[in-house]
Design an enzyme around this catalytic site. Structure first.
Site, short mmCIF file in Angstrom:
data_model
loop_
_atom_site.label_atom_id
_atom_site.label_comp_id
_atom_site.label_asym_id
_atom_site.label_seq_id
_atom_site.Cartn_x
_atom_site.Cartn_y
_atom_site.Cartn_z
N ARG A 238 0.86 -1.18 0.00
CA ARG A 238 0.00 0.00 0.00
C ARG A 238 0.90 1.23 0.00
O ARG A 238 1.93 1.25 0.69
CB ARG A 238 -0.90 0.04 1.25
CG ARG A 238 -2.02 -1.00 1.26
CD ARG A 238 -3.10 -0.69 0.21
NE ARG A 238 -4.21 -1.61 0.26
CZ ARG A 238 -4.34 -2.73 -0.46
NH1 ARG A 238 -3.38 -3.07 -1.32
NH2 ARG A 238 -5.42 -3.49 -0.35
N GLU A 267 -4.53 7.26 -4.72
CA GLU A 267 -4.80 6.54 -5.98
C GLU A 267 -6.14 6.93 -6.54
O GLU A 267 -7.10 7.08 -5.77
CB GLU A 267 -4.75 5.03 -5.72
CG GLU A 267 -3.35 4.57 -5.36
CD GLU A 267 -3.23 3.07 -5.10
OE1 GLU A 267 -4.21 2.34 -5.32
OE2 GLU A 267 -2.15 2.65 -4.67
N HIS A 286 -1.72 -0.09 -9.61
CA HIS A 286 -2.24 -1.02 -8.59
C HIS A 286 -2.83 -2.28 -9.24
O HIS A 286 -4.03 -2.53 -9.17
CB HIS A 286 -3.30 -0.31 -7.73
CG HIS A 286 -3.54 -1.01 -6.41
ND1 HIS A 286 -3.89 -0.36 -5.26
CD2 HIS A 286 -3.50 -2.32 -6.07
CE1 HIS A 286 -4.04 -1.23 -4.27
NE2 HIS A 286 -3.82 -2.44 -4.75
C1 DGY Z 1 -5.45 -6.53 -2.52
O1 DGY Z 1 -6.03 -7.61 -2.71
O2 DGY Z 1 -5.25 -6.08 -1.39
C2 DGY Z 1 -5.01 -5.78 -3.73
O3 DGY Z 1 -4.08 -4.82 -3.42
C3 DGY Z 1 -6.20 -5.16 -4.41
O4 DGY Z 1 -6.72 -4.16 -3.61
#
Ligand code: DGY
Length: 326
Positions: A238, A267, A286
């Site tokens: 993240r 994002e 992402h």
């Molecule tokens: C997750 O599964 O956490 C991916 O980053 C998609 O949000």
């Protein structure tokens, strides 16, 4: 018997949809984009179950609009978008989709590491722009991956899957985690080290730790300052785990060698973000778990969690078991 109503404010796979339809009454919106707030709030009114991607923030304000809600099924492994404490206080179950995306996300992480090390995206742009006029010995020189030291911060399921790939590339593996992983240490020849030691010794620092209140800005100015001057930072967890301004500064001042980023503090990343104009930074939107196969598996897992929760059973991936024992 009436079926419980489930609100799905976005497109999911046909298979997951048919499975859900056997057990639930669906309020389904076949759209990729986020619904506007009014439509989203309207859908929440009657919903007993809500399925969301991590782009939806489930806050107390959202929950106030969902008086009948019993379960939120997140189609993601990360769940920093859910206010778990608030959900638990209101007796609402929350679930996520671990395991099914582990290998896919590790593939992307390694692809990003390779792309950043070997300047793949930059080289592709260079050739397609018609700039390749002559082969030169120093053209697009990158950094070796094989034999280099990789430091994995957060040795969970995905961290271990990245380490398996690194082992295949003959890399030396260091890791830092809240708890030691002795099995991984043996099977992958991974060495457990302190965070500072990892940062000082790694050629590639891979951030895999989930976002929690404790990990916001976990990699900041001090940590970046410990990295080797040619080391590369990879983040597929993240964005907020890394202090983005500190990263921009470190890159601008050439205190580290580059970065591969699938995630950002905000994002979609904002257009003027300096990271977007740096040659030694590879940016992705992402897409860690974004393969057709894995998205299908995530949707099915989220559907099964939803069905179990609404049937009064304990969902396999329940995040707040306290709710279930009430
Ligand atoms: C997750 O599964 O956490 C991916 O980053 C998609 O949000």
């Amino acid at each position: 018997m009436t079926k419980p109503r489930v609100f799905i404010p976005h497109r999911i796979s046909e298979k997951a949809l048919s499975l859900l339809a056997e057990h639930c009454e669906l309020d389904y919106r076949d759209v990729e984009e986020m619904l506007d707030e009014e439509a989203f709030f309207a859908g929440l009114q009657e919903a007993c179950g809500l399925m969301v991607y991590s782009r939806h923030k489930i806050t107390p304000d959202v929950l106030d609009r969902a008086p009948r809600l019993r379960i939120v099924s997140n189609v993601a492994v990360g769940y920093d978008n859910l206010d778990l404490r608030e959900l638990t206080a209101r007796g609402i179950m929350a679930t996520n989709t671990p395991d099914v995306l582990t290998e896919t996300t590790a593939d992307l992480t390694f692809a990003l590491l390779m792309a950043t090390a070997r300047r793949i995206a930059e080289a592709d742009r260079f050739v397609k722009a018609g700039e390749w006029n002559e082969w030169l010995p120093s053209l697009m020189l990158g950094k070796d991956v094989h034999g280099a030291v990789i430091g994995i911060i957060g040795m969970g399921r995905i961290g271990e899957a990245v380490a398996r790939r690194a082992k295949g590339f003959g890399m030396r593996i260091l890791y830092h985690n809240r708890t030691r992983k002795t099995e991984a240490e043996q099977s992958l020849d991974a060495a457990y080290v302190s965070l500072d030691d990892l940062l000082r010794r790694s050629d590639y620092v891979v951030v895999m730790t989930p976002l929690t209140p404790e990990t916001v800005g976990f990699i900041g100015k001090r940590e970046l300052g410990l990295m080797k001057q040619d080391a590369i930072l990879i983040n597929t967890s993240r964005g907020k785990v890394v202090d983005e301004q500190a990263l921009i500064d470190a890159l601008m001042e050439q205190r580290i060698g580059g970065a591969g980023l699938d995630v950002f503090a905000t994002e979609p990343v904002q257009k003027g973000n300096p990271l977007l104009s740096m040659k030694n930074v590879v940016t992705l939107p992402h897409i860690g778990s974004a393969t057709r196969e894995t998205r299908e598996k995530m949707a099915l897992k989220a559907a099964r969690n939803m069905i179990a929760g609404l049937a009064g059973e304990k969902p396999e991936n329940l995040l707040n078991p306290a709710v279930f024992s009430h």
